[in-house]
Scaffold this active site. Structure first.
Site, mmCIF file in Angstrom:
data_model
loop_
_atom_site.group_PDB
_atom_site.id
_atom_site.type_symbol
_atom_site.label_atom_id
_atom_site.label_comp_id
_atom_site.label_asym_id
_atom_site.label_seq_id
_atom_site.Cartn_x
_atom_site.Cartn_y
_atom_site.Cartn_z
ATOM 1 N N ARG A 79 0.859 -1.185 0.000
ATOM 2 C CA ARG A 79 0.000 0.000 0.000
ATOM 3 C C ARG A 79 0.892 1.232 0.000
ATOM 4 O O ARG A 79 1.944 1.245 0.661
ATOM 5 C CB ARG A 79 -0.940 0.005 1.209
ATOM 6 N N HIS A 114 -12.318 -2.079 -2.705
ATOM 7 C CA HIS A 114 -13.347 -1.088 -3.000
ATOM 8 C C HIS A 114 -13.708 -1.112 -4.484
ATOM 9 O O HIS A 114 -14.887 -1.115 -4.855
ATOM 10 C CB HIS A 114 -12.856 0.316 -2.622
ATOM 11 N N ARG A 161 -9.312 6.095 -4.097
ATOM 12 C CA ARG A 161 -8.418 5.173 -3.396
ATOM 13 C C ARG A 161 -6.950 5.538 -3.635
ATOM 14 O O ARG A 161 -6.103 5.334 -2.771
ATOM 15 C CB ARG A 161 -8.686 3.733 -3.858
ATOM 16 N N HIS A 167 -4.231 2.732 -2.260
ATOM 17 C CA HIS A 167 -3.885 1.807 -3.342
ATOM 18 C C HIS A 167 -3.034 2.491 -4.402
ATOM 19 O O HIS A 167 -3.113 3.705 -4.599
ATOM 20 C CB HIS A 167 -5.146 1.257 -4.024
#
Length: 339
Positions: A79, A114, A161, A167
């Site tokens: 991440r 997501h 995101r 991400h």
């Protein structure tokens, strides 16, 4: 992957710099793309509009999130918010980025959950809506509007995101593509009118399938908790680390939702046939009830107790939306029979 990750960080930096004034909108898009939102927000709205589509939303949400969990265990995705510090590439010239309360998820990052769950769930809705519009209007242009809105929404979720450093771009793209494929497949297998035994087996399959895979990977020396220390080390604020973002929380939610879906159809097969006004009341009451269910505090220690209560919490959701609230509204609005 170093160059890919570096490019992703620079993309996030550019996005925060150029679109930082729309921070609240990005955070809203990320919230709406949360798999939890598909269960607590989208499901009641769709179910009280069209029963089969509502069931399809839960089915797609649970299975796509479960598959996402398995993929994350296999792919070991970094991440951005922890990779920036761990890589050591930006020690002399750190990127000008910031974290947010929804940044610090503790599981691996690839593919984006997501993006994947949103793509699967909304495909089920959009494709049905487009088909309905085409039948009523005969216009392909009108039928294409839901797909256009679908693409815009997924774009916003994906960019959000990246914006919050949850991400990298390639993880978002992977999640979107996988989610669309799952949505196409899952739409064809909506378990309406299936037995309680079917849902009980599905719930157990999700639980024990994930646990067996977890045990097998650990047996061969794979450390599946590798991301948790990184999240704790590099998250800006310790209070942003939450157990409900852990992989086993997703597993508990998915298994609980499927068992609850089976129980709801068992208690009242076919549900109640209500006019539009009572159904609107059902939506309002369901939303209020789910708000309190979601905000109900769950003990975080020991972990087994947390995951068990999390499972029970989400197994209640379908029963509230499909049985308890419609039954209550039916009692309030039903006309007494004349003798």
């Amino acid at each position: 992957m170093e160059s890919v990750h570096r490019g992703g960080v620079l993309a996030a930096e550019a996005l925060q710099r150029s679109a930082g004034g729309y921070e609240e909108l990005w955070l809203l898009a990320s919230h709406l793309g949360d798999p939890k939102a598909a269960v607590l927000l989208l499901f009641p709205a769709v179910f009280h509009t069209h029963r089969r589509s509502g069931i399809a939303v839960l089915w797609a949400a649970a299975l796509s999130e479960w598959i996402n969990l398995l993929l994350k265990w296999i792919l070991f995705g970094e991440r951005p918010y922890w990779w920036i510090g761990e890589s050591g590439l930006f020690s002399k010239n750190p990127p000008k980025v910031q974290q947010f309360p929804s940044t610090c998820e503790t599981g691996p990052g690839s593919p984006s959950g997501h993006a994947m769950v949103s793509a699967a769930v909304w495909w089920v809705i959009v494709s049905s809506l487009a088909s309905c519009l085409h039948k009523r209007t005969g216009s392909k242009i009108v039928a294409a509007v839901p797909y256009l809105l679908y693409a815009v929404f997924l774009g916003c979720v994906g960019l959000s995101r990246i914006f919050i450093l949850a991400h990298f771009p390639h993880q978002v793209i992977a999640g979107l593509l996988t989610g669309v494929l799952l949505g196409v497949f899952l739409k064809r297998s909506v378990p309406e009118h299936r037995s309680l035994h079917f849902f009980f087996r599905c719930s157990l399959a999700l639980l024990f399938g994930a646990l067996l895979m977890h045990g097998a990977l650990q047996k061969i020396g794979v450390d599946l908790s590798w991301s948790i220390p990184l999240a704790k080390r590099w998250c800006s604020r310790s209070e942003w680390i939450r157990m409900d973002t852990a992989p086993f929380s997703s597993l508990s939610r998915d298994a609980g939702v499927l068992l609850g879906l089976g129980l709801a159809q068992y208690w009242k097969p076919g549900g109640w046939t209500l006019p539009w006004v009572p159904r609107t009341l059902c939506l309002a009451l369901s939303s209020i009830a789910l708000h309190y269910i979601n905000s109900f505090p769950v003990a975080t220690a020991p972990p087994l107790l947390f995951y068990s209560l999390f499972f029970l919490k989400y197994s209640i959701v379908p029963q509230v939306v499909m049985v308890l609230v419609p039954g209550f509204v039916h009692l309030l609005t039903a006309k007494p029979k004349r003798e």
